[in-house]
Design a protein around this motif. Structure first.
Motif, short mmCIF file in Angstrom:
data_model
loop_
_atom_site.label_atom_id
_atom_site.label_comp_id
_atom_site.label_asym_id
_atom_site.label_seq_id
_atom_site.Cartn_x
_atom_site.Cartn_y
_atom_site.Cartn_z
N HIS A 161 0.99 -7.62 9.59
CA HIS A 161 0.59 -7.25 8.23
C HIS A 161 0.32 -5.75 8.17
CE1 HIS A 161 -3.17 -7.95 10.70
NE2 HIS A 161 -3.76 -6.87 9.76
N HIS A 162 0.37 -5.25 7.12
CA HIS A 162 0.21 -3.73 6.80
C HIS A 162 1.36 -2.98 7.30
CE1 HIS A 162 -3.66 -4.53 5.63
NE2 HIS A 162 -4.31 -4.22 6.90
N SER A 163 2.40 -3.43 7.96
CA SER A 163 3.95 -3.04 8.08
C SER A 163 4.59 -3.19 6.79
CB SER A 163 4.33 -3.55 9.16
OG SER A 163 4.98 -4.80 9.16
N LEU A 164 5.89 -2.61 6.95
CA LEU A 164 6.74 -2.60 5.89
C LEU A 164 7.75 -3.95 6.04
CD1 LEU A 164 8.17 0.90 5.51
CD2 LEU A 164 6.42 -0.30 4.09
N GLY A 165 7.14 -4.64 7.00
CA GLY A 165 8.13 -6.05 7.14
C GLY A 165 9.33 -6.06 7.86
N ASN A 166 9.59 -5.03 8.60
CA ASN A 166 10.93 -4.67 9.44
C ASN A 166 10.65 -4.65 10.70
OD1 ASN A 166 9.77 -2.37 9.39
ND2 ASN A 166 11.16 -1.42 8.16
N GLY A 167 9.51 -4.83 11.16
CA GLY A 167 9.38 -4.81 12.89
C GLY A 167 9.34 -3.41 13.39
N ILE A 168 9.12 -2.30 12.30
CA ILE A 168 9.16 -0.86 12.70
C ILE A 168 7.92 -0.46 12.44
CG2 ILE A 168 10.05 1.42 12.33
CD1 ILE A 168 12.57 -0.02 11.56
#
Length: 560
Positions: free
Chosen positions: A113-120
């Protein structure tokens, strides 16, 4: 070898640098880190949102010398980037500490969560690189202490913000505390002696040979902590000296003070004195549009001596010396061999014709009256827009300080910054009263800071200029345009809404010159509690400096 947690290492370093309060908003990636703040003798001062936290850290750093705030990875830090860009543009040293997902999560490219949902996980740090002196994410406990010290050293050296990411599985990782025994340098290293002597001799000679030399104190003087040594120079040299809009806050009470210079926005006698000078010693020149009357400055550029943080220029010659050390050496030189010039009588009066003290309240009378209200020991913060222009005309009493965010110019900045500045003033004992002057349009962006001003017992005096929208924008373009309107609020209820348990007073709406005069003389306004003064102004009215700037730009454009 004794060990310490990574989080404790960061906060201990901040405490060593003089920080007492840390601002921010809690988030799950930083919660365990926040538990460590008290271990180092720091106080947590939570805020309603990250933008206010970043502004508060900015204001705190301007008074205390260093500021710090903590946010969480993703939305939290991104919300603060507007404030960080202001830190960078205005040379304000602030440490932004960001709670990160674990190193394990980042290495496995987990969808968090709080990421862009791309594992980066490095995309936000990459953004921060454009608005900081350096960034670091602590991924290795073997180098964490050195990485922290490197970032904080750069922050102090460059007087700009830095970004320190702390993954959840690093906050409590043990590291050696050996580094804490070596203080982070808080002053720049001495100049090369021969280079400094040559530079000082060149400045001294130029001032001595000049027929009409002046000193101009600009924005990078305060931002390089050079106010005191510059005051020593002004006293020793005895030359006429002036401030720019960004240089407001420097001592204006000496007999050789000549007024506020801003190109076409200047009063005629000030404009003539500065622009006829054959040598101009600029302390921290910062020639931006707001500071120069929209680039209407017409000084003798060949005679400009520009003294900056790491260098000075004399004509086409650039010399690598630091500002503070060079100024100190120049003071010694002038004391040893005084200049033969003496300051001409200074006749500058910010209000040569006193504004009408009766009838509907005007901008001209407002700024005259507020200027008269200021007293020694005041800390005054002006908002971008009408306030910044109007306050420039106020002649400040001794031992006062004033600033606004001249370069980045983010509306809403001043309310959050006032929170940090006034808290730093309480901690350091540097000032007696905190005064904020802001437009209602700007206040709408960060009014949540009122809650913190109340609950942290800051007790400011706040002037809110209610002129039915964005007056400066109206003057520029769209006098009657709908986009220059703002919502109508009941300002009398704000303090009770944001802090019903704390004492506060509301005054207004003040609509006439007589009402304002009576209020500013009322002892009630000097009582120690949160006080809000609503002043009602005509939306078509603007400070004289705004009108002068507009006329100068018109003249400049016609000449092209």
């Amino acid at each position: 070898m004794p060990e310490i947690k990574v989080g404790d290492y960061i906060f201990t370093r901040l405490r060593q640098l003089g920080v007492e309060s840390v601002f921010g908003v809690p988030g799950d990636y930083e919660l365990a880190l926040l538990d460590l703040i008290g271990d180092s003798g720091l106080s947590w001062k939570g805020n309603p949102n990250e933008l206010v936290a970043s502004y508060a850290a900015d204001g705190y750093a301007r008074i205390n010398g260093i500021g710090a705030f903590v946010t969480t990875f993703g939305p939290g830090e991104l919300s603060a980037y507007c404030g960080m860009a202001g830190h960078y543009a205005e040379y304000v040293p602030v440490a932004h500490i960001v709670g990160y997902p674990s190193v394990t999560a980042a290495d496995s490219h987990a969808i968090m969560h709080h990421s862009l949902g791309n594992g980066i996980f490095d995309m936000y740090e990459k953004m921060a690189r454009e608005i900081t002196a350096t960034t670091v994410v602590l991924r290795n406990k073997q180098t964490a202490a050195q990485d922290i010290d490197r970032a904080l050293t750069i922050m102090v050296e460059q007087s700009r913000p830095v970004y320190i990411g702390v993954p959840t599985d690093m906050a409590y990782a043990p590291v050696s505390d050996e580094g804490l025994k070596t203080p982070i340098p808080t002053t720049l290293p001495p100049n090369d002696k021969a280079t400094e002597q040559n530079a000082v001799a060149a400045i001294h000679e130029a001032l001595e040979k000049a027929q009409s030399p002046v000193i101009v104190v600009d924005g990078n003087c305060a931002r390089n902590n050079a106010l005191q040594v510059t005051e020593e120079l002004v006293k020793a040299a005895g030359l006429p000296y002036f401030v720019t809009a960004m240089g407001k806050g420097f001592n204006e009470t000496l007999p050789n003070f000549g007024g506020l210079y801003g190109g076409g926005a200047s009063y005629p006698e000030v404009k003539k004195a500065v622009e006829s000078a054959d040598v101009l010693l600029f302390i921290g020149r910062y020639a931006n549009d707001f500071n120069t009357g929209e680039f209407t400055v017409k000084v003798n550029e060949k005679g400009v001596i520009d003294l900056q943080r790491f260098w000075l220029s004399i004509g086409d010659q650039k010399i690598n010396v630091s500002m503070n050390h060079t100024l100190a050496a120049l003071v010694d030189s002038v004391k040893k061999t005084p200049l033969s010039k003496t300051a001409k009588a200074v006749t500058w009066d910010p209000y040569p014709m006193k504004p009408e003290a009766s009838g509907p309240l005007t901008q001209d009378f407002l700024w005259y009256a507020i200027g008269e209200f200021f007293q020694p020991g005041d800390l005054i913060i002006g908002e971008t827009g009408t306030s910044a222009f109007g306050l420039g005309a106020a002649k400040l009493p001794k031992d006062t300080f004033m600033y606004n965010q001249t370069i980045f110019g983010s509306i809403g900045y001043a309310t959050g910054a006032a929170l940090g500045s006034f808290m730093a003033a309480q901690e350091t004992g540097k000032f007696k009263r905190g005064i904020l002057v802001t437009g209602e349009g700007s206040l709408h962006l960060t009014v949540q800071a009122f809650a913190d001003l109340l609950r942290y017992n800051v007790k400011p005096i706040i002037f809110v200029l209610n002129n039915d929208g964005y007056t400066v924008e109206r003057i520029i373009h769209g006098m009657e345009a709908v986009y220059n309107e703002v919502a109508h609020w009941d300002y009398s209820t704000l303090a009770h809404t944001f802090g019903p348990a704390f004492p506060s007073k509301y005054h207004g709406p003040i609509k006439t010159a007589e009402e304002l005069t009576k209020l500013l003389q009322d002892p009630e306004l000097r009582e120690e509690c949160f006080q809000l003064v609503e002043v009602k102004l005509d939306k078509h009215d603007a400070p004289l400096s705004v009108r002068l700037t507009g006329a100068a730009i018109d003249e400049f454009n016609k000449a092209q």
